[in-house]
Design a protein around this motif. Structure first.
Motif, PDB file in Angstrom:
ATOM      1  N   GLY A   1      -2.112  -5.702  -6.574  1.00 15.75           N
ATOM      2  CA  GLY A   1      -3.440  -5.748  -5.980  1.00 15.75           C
ATOM      3  C   GLY A   1      -4.180  -7.053  -6.178  1.00 15.75           C
ATOM      4  O   GLY A   1      -5.278  -7.241  -5.649  1.00 15.75           O
TER       5      GLY A   1
ATOM      6  N   LEU B   1      -4.949  -0.092  -6.223  1.00 17.86           N
ATOM      7  CA  LEU B   1      -5.609   0.932  -5.425  1.00 17.86           C
ATOM      8  C   LEU B   1      -5.921   2.180  -6.244  1.00 17.86           C
ATOM      9  O   LEU B   1      -6.425   3.164  -5.702  1.00 17.86           O
TER      10      LEU B   1
ATOM     11  N   LYS C   1      -6.981  -5.310   2.740  1.00 23.59           N
ATOM     12  CA  LYS C   1      -7.369  -5.753   1.405  1.00 23.59           C
ATOM     13  C   LYS C   1      -6.263  -6.565   0.749  1.00 23.59           C
ATOM     14  O   LYS C   1      -6.515  -7.561   0.064  1.00 23.59           O
TER      15      LYS C   1
ATOM     16  N   ASN D   1      -7.172  -0.664   3.315  1.00 22.84           N
ATOM     17  CA  ASN D   1      -6.276  -1.002   2.204  1.00 22.84           C
ATOM     18  C   ASN D   1      -5.217  -2.015   2.610  1.00 22.84           C
ATOM     19  O   ASN D   1      -4.843  -2.889   1.831  1.00 22.84           O
TER      20      ASN D   1
ATOM     21  N   VAL E   1       0.835  -1.206   0.000  1.00 25.40           N
ATOM     22  CA  VAL E   1       0.000   0.000   0.000  1.00 25.40           C
ATOM     23  C   VAL E   1       0.869   1.256   0.000  1.00 25.40           C
ATOM     24  O   VAL E   1       0.604   2.213  -0.746  1.00 25.40           O
TER      25      VAL E   1
ATOM     26  N   TYR F   1      -9.443   4.227   5.900  1.00 26.95           N
ATOM     27  CA  TYR F   1      -8.940   3.868   4.580  1.00 26.95           C
ATOM     28  C   TYR F   1      -7.603   3.124   4.688  1.00 26.95           C
ATOM     29  O   TYR F   1      -7.307   2.221   3.901  1.00 26.95           O
TER      30      TYR F   1
ATOM     31  N   ALA G   1      -9.363   3.550  -6.053  1.00 29.88           N
ATOM     32  CA  ALA G   1      -9.633   4.185  -4.753  1.00 29.88           C
ATOM     33  C   ALA G   1      -8.984   5.563  -4.683  1.00 29.88           C
ATOM     34  O   ALA G   1      -9.555   6.517  -4.146  1.00 29.88           O
TER      35      ALA G   1
END
Length: 455
Positions: free
Chosen positions: A379, A443, A237, A234, A70, A230, A446
């Motif tokens: 991702g 991401l 995720k 993330n 991230v 957030y 997002a």
């Protein structure tokens, strides 16, 4: 171009990660090698206990895994403030989770070791190691989060220097507490455990100081009060699926270790010695895979998807080639290398066969490592865990039991199962990467939404 940007090349990242991983492996091998001069039974006991410690490291390592990816994507997209907030949230989460799992190892350690089928004569020493080193796992939790942050910002050498210092402290501590110079008591496994835990404590403190310095003292610890959703969303995720794949692998290894304990203590000791050598064979593959993950994460964050794709493919060729060459070199000197650990000819004979088999095993492992970490960086974190669980528990574990225990091929049968599993997963991962479905899983969407750019 910023200082961080100049460092984001595969070579600049790979060599310090290579040295750092080598030093980490040396730390474990130093314990094994020095304990082998004390007792082969102690080596077997620590080897089994360390399997449980590794399971715990994987469980809180998922936060660090998600953190690194991230942060890399946010930095690639120019969102440095968000990258800093992710780092702080990761530190807080890993501290709490690591503390919880340390307590679990201390309280339930004996039950876990009994479930693994550890012989009674090894229980006391294994439990000593588990309670001290496992109890200090919270330090490793913090270090993995800090190391992921430092590396993602391009300062891979910092983690390398800290690991070097930890190794020096660990070896000195082992010598003082294991062999009793200057009239000091000989503490055996207890001494090795204390030495390892103290080295980790010092390393965690130093790495935290370095982290503050590299971030110019601007880590926004105040964000823990409002706890930005957030950031943790993330991290999880990416991190939860990654942890699933790691946990599946480590737990399948624990199950296979359980099979090996049924073969005998000699087989268990041979496995420990051989896998310590194998760590050095796949060392470069792991280093280039982790470096590739950072570069791919930055390129995906910057929306340079073609470069991300080519970076992975180039790293894959290098990793597989070097793994093959190193496996061949280790095979040429397999008997003398195993002789560093033990003088029992039966262990050396079986271990030599296993080292020869790494010529087939390690290129497949390199294929797995590079592509799995690249998929995560982009991702695409769920596919590796789905395939991993299917292959590890549907192929590796049953095949290891069938060949190693049921048909009586012992460790040779177990290693055959490893080879089949690594190549099967690796080829399927390659297919996934070439399909390029990962290009829509980052991401980026997002980030667009947060900036108000998404439709």
């Amino acid at each position: 171009m910023s200082r961080t940007d100049r460092k984001l090349t595969l070579f600049a990242l790979t060599w310090p990660i290579f040295i750092e991983l080598g030093l980490r492996m040396l730390m474990g091998n130093a314990d094994t090698l020095m304990l082998s001069r004390y007792s082969d039974d102690a080596v077997a006991a620590v080897g089994v206990a360390n399997q449980l410690v590794m399971v715990v490291l994987v469980m809180f390592g998922f936060v660090a895994m998600g953190t690194g990816i991230v942060i890399s994507q946010y930095l690639g997209a120019g969102e440095r403030q968000k990258a800093s907030e992710v780092a702080v949230v990761a530190l807080g989460a890993n501290f709490l989770f690591g503390l919880l799992l340390s307590v679990v190892l201390v309280v339930f350690g004996r039950s876990f070791l009994t479930w693994m089928g550890l012989p009674d004569e090894l229980m006391a020493e294994a439990l000593t190691f588990l309670r001290i080193v496992g109890g200090a796992s919270v330090l490793q939790a913090l270090m993995t989060a800090m190391s992921a942050t430092v590396r993602s910002h391009g300062f891979a050498r910092d983690a390398m220097y800290v690991t070097l210092g930890m190794n020096v402290l660990n070896v000195i501590g082992n010598y003082l507490l294991l062999f009793g110079p200057f009239g000091l008591p000989v503490l055996g496994v207890l001494g090795v455990s204390i030495s390892t835990a103290v080295a980790q404590l010092v390393g965690a403190v130093v790495l935290f100081i370095i982290l503050l310095k590299r971030m110019d003292g601007k880590l926004p610890f105040g964000c823990l009060i409002r706890f930005p959703r957030y950031a943790i969303a993330n991290i999880l995720k990416i991190g939860i699926p990654s942890a699933g794949e790691h946990l599946s692998y480590v737990s399948s290894q624990v199950m296979i270790t359980f099979f090996i304990t049924s073969i005998g203590v000699l087989a268990l000791t041979t496995k420990v010695y051989t896998q310590n050598l194998m760590m050095f064979i796949y060392l470069f593959s792991m280093a280039i895979a982790q470096a590739t993950q950072i570069v791919v994460g930055h390129r995906v964050g910057a929306r340079d998807l073609d470069t991300a794709y080519q970076t992975c493919m180039r790293s894959l060729k290098i990793g597989m080639a070097v793994s093959f060459v190193m496996a061949c070199l280790f095979s040429l000197f397999r008997a003398p290398l195993l002789g560093l650990f033990t003088d029992q000819q039966e262990i050396i004979a079986v271990g030599s066969t296993l080292v020869l088999m790494t010529i087939l095993l390690e290129p497949g492992r390199a294929l797995n490592l590079v592509i799995i970490l690249s998929l995560r960086a982009a991702g695409d974190a769920k596919f590796p865990v789905y395939l991993g669980v299917l292959s590890m528990w549907g192929v590796a574990v049953p095949l290891a039991y069938l060949l190693g225990v049921h048909l009586g091929y012992g460790l040779v049968g177990v290693w055959t199962a490893f080879i089949v599993d690594e190549w099967l997963r690796g080829l399927m991962m390659l297919w996934r990467w070439r399909k390029k479905k990962w290009q829509g899983m980052s991401l980026i969407s997002a980030l667009k939404a947060e900036k108000g750019l998404a439709g």
